[in-house]
Design an enzyme around this catalytic site. Structure first.
Site, PDB file in Angstrom:
ATOM      1  N   THR A 133       2.900  10.290  19.419  1.00  0.00           N
ATOM      2  CA  THR A 133       2.162  10.978  18.374  1.00  0.00           C
ATOM      3  C   THR A 133       3.094  11.672  17.393  1.00  0.00           C
ATOM      4  OG1 THR A 133       0.636  12.835  17.981  1.00  0.00           O
ATOM      5  CG2 THR A 133       1.993  12.959  19.927  1.00  0.00           C
ATOM      6  N   ASP A 134       2.613  11.913  16.173  1.00  0.00           N
ATOM      7  CA  ASP A 134       3.394  12.688  15.209  1.00  0.00           C
ATOM      8  C   ASP A 134       3.394  14.171  15.541  1.00  0.00           C
ATOM      9  OD1 ASP A 134       0.747  13.249  14.548  1.00  0.00           O
ATOM     10  OD2 ASP A 134       0.946  12.766  12.422  1.00  0.00           O
ATOM     11  N   GLU A 135       2.550  14.595  16.468  1.00  0.00           N
ATOM     12  CA  GLU A 135       2.475  16.022  16.802  1.00  0.00           C
ATOM     13  C   GLU A 135       3.750  16.532  17.466  1.00  0.00           C
ATOM     14  OE1 GLU A 135      -1.166  17.653  18.264  1.00  0.00           O
ATOM     15  OE2 GLU A 135      -2.328  15.902  17.627  1.00  0.00           O
ATOM     16  N   TYR A 158      -0.062  19.794  24.780  1.00  0.00           N
ATOM     17  CA  TYR A 158      -0.181  18.340  24.586  1.00  0.00           C
ATOM     18  C   TYR A 158       1.057  17.777  23.916  1.00  0.00           C
ATOM     19  CZ  TYR A 158      -1.242  14.058  22.079  1.00  0.00           C
ATOM     20  OH  TYR A 158      -1.168  12.792  21.544  1.00  0.00           O
ATOM     21  N   LYS A 162       4.021  15.161  25.290  1.00  0.00           N
ATOM     22  CA  LYS A 162       4.347  13.880  24.658  1.00  0.00           C
ATOM     23  C   LYS A 162       5.807  13.855  24.208  1.00  0.00           C
ATOM     24  CE  LYS A 162       2.157  10.796  23.943  1.00  0.00           C
ATOM     25  NZ  LYS A 162       1.935   9.569  24.772  1.00  0.00           N
TER      26      LYS A 162
END
Length: 352
Positions: A133-135, A158, A162
């Site tokens: 993810t870009d998060e 989260y 990741k």
């Protein structure tokens, strides 16, 4: 090729599986625990195809992972299995550490042993593709974009889990030579999206006449990627990407959250007007912001465009219209989920 897809009953995983079965000659094994967000009905369009198979198992179960690898003999592992909802990670981070980090470690360790047992030619062709993810990059200001070299700065349990899994994958590539690929994507949306996420949540609550919760003042910005475009990108990466490389996948569709919500309301006003003539936007309500809510994400996808000839083909206006129409036409799919095990109240807005 034979492709093992972990988390293949999830939103992005099922989109990838449907694409591979419907548009290629690849064989696919879905490996999924079927947690609350694993929905086998998302795979019904391809479930009868002879090139599709399914095993229910946990990526943290080393024996099950090893058995699937050695029996199916994949040439690609597409690793999508993950806990993915930020609100849930704030309330219960343990499951995210277990699945996203420990599970990825188990996948890497068992895949390494399988890969090392292959003949040299098959070892060279093998790929372990980790979908992230870009998060992991944190939050942007009003300008700028995440690139493949942006420093990691995760802000939620989260995104931290990741980020940890991304680092594990790269470590197994550098240390052991496992041919790994990593992709970091922006926010996905489209058909079969699980009801807890923003877009389906708003659609379903609007249809039910419920308040439409928007965090803070709705100014948080996300780059939206139509899920079928993402599936096409994933295929391009594991078929033609260079081992050891990372590719960012974005939709070139930045929108404020409130803009997404009002767009959905306008489409519903057109496709399913209320009997009383009122606008769906009248149901919008602002709720206390999520703790540590990142302000803006935006992806620079020039690398995958230049190197792998991939660009998004669906505009946000086209994609959101298709998505709303799909939810209107497929109420049985999401109503079964809600009836069985879920509520449209997200964690974090239960009292909004």
């Amino acid at each position: 090729m034979r492709i093992l897809v972990t988390g293949g009953a999830g939103f992005i995983g099922s989109a990838l599986v449907r694409r591979l079965i419907e548009h290629t000659d690849h064989e696919v094994l879905v490996f999924d625990k079927l947690t609350y967000a694993g929905v086998l009905s998302s795979l019904e369009p391809v479930a009868q195809d002879r090139r599709y198979s399914f095993v229910q198992a946990d990526i943290c179960d080393a024996d099950a992972v090893s058995r699937a690898l050695h029996e199916f003999k994949p040439e690609v592992v597409a690793h999508l299995a993950a806990e993915s909802h930020v609100d849930r990670s704030i309330d219960g981070p343990g499951a995210f550490i277990q699945t996203n980090m420990v599970g990825t470690f188990v996948m890497l360790n068992q895949t390494l042993g399988y890969w090392q047992s292959l003949p040299e030619a098959q070892k060279a062709a093998f790929r372990f593709h980790h979908i992230s993810t870009d998060e992991v990059f944190g939050s942007l200001g009003e300008d700028g974009f995440f690139t493949e070299t942006t420093a990691y700065d995760p802000r939620s349990p989260y995104s931290a889990s990741k980020a940890g899994s991304d680092h594990l994958v790269r470590a197994w590539g550098h240390t052991y030579g496992l041919p790994v690929l990593v992709t970091n994507c922006s926010n996905n949306y489209g058909p079969y999206h699980f009801p807890e996420k923003l877009i389906p949540l708003i659609i379903i609550r609007a249809l039910n006449g419920e308040p439409l919760p928007v965090y803070g003042d709705g100014s948080n910005v996300r780059d939206w990627l139509f899920v079928d475009d993402h599936a096409r990108a994933l295929q391009a990466v594991f078929e033609t990407g260079t081992p050891g490389e990372t590719y960012n996948v974005g939709g070139n569709a930045e929108r404020k959250n409130i803009e997404v919500v009002t767009a959905i309301c306008a489409i519903l006003d057109r496709l399913r007007p209320k009997a009383d003539g009122k606008a769906y936007a009248d149901q919008i309500t602002y709720v206390t912001d999520r703790p540590g809510h990142d302000q803006r994400y935006a992806i620079d996808a020039s690398k995958i465009s230049t190197h792998l000839d991939w660009t998004p083909s669906v505009t946000f206006e086209e994609g959101i219209a298709q998505t709303v129409a799909w939810y209107l036409d497929n109420q049985d799919w999401w109503q079964d989920i809600l009836d069985a095990r879920y509520s449209t109240q997200r964690l974090g807005v239960a009292h909004g």
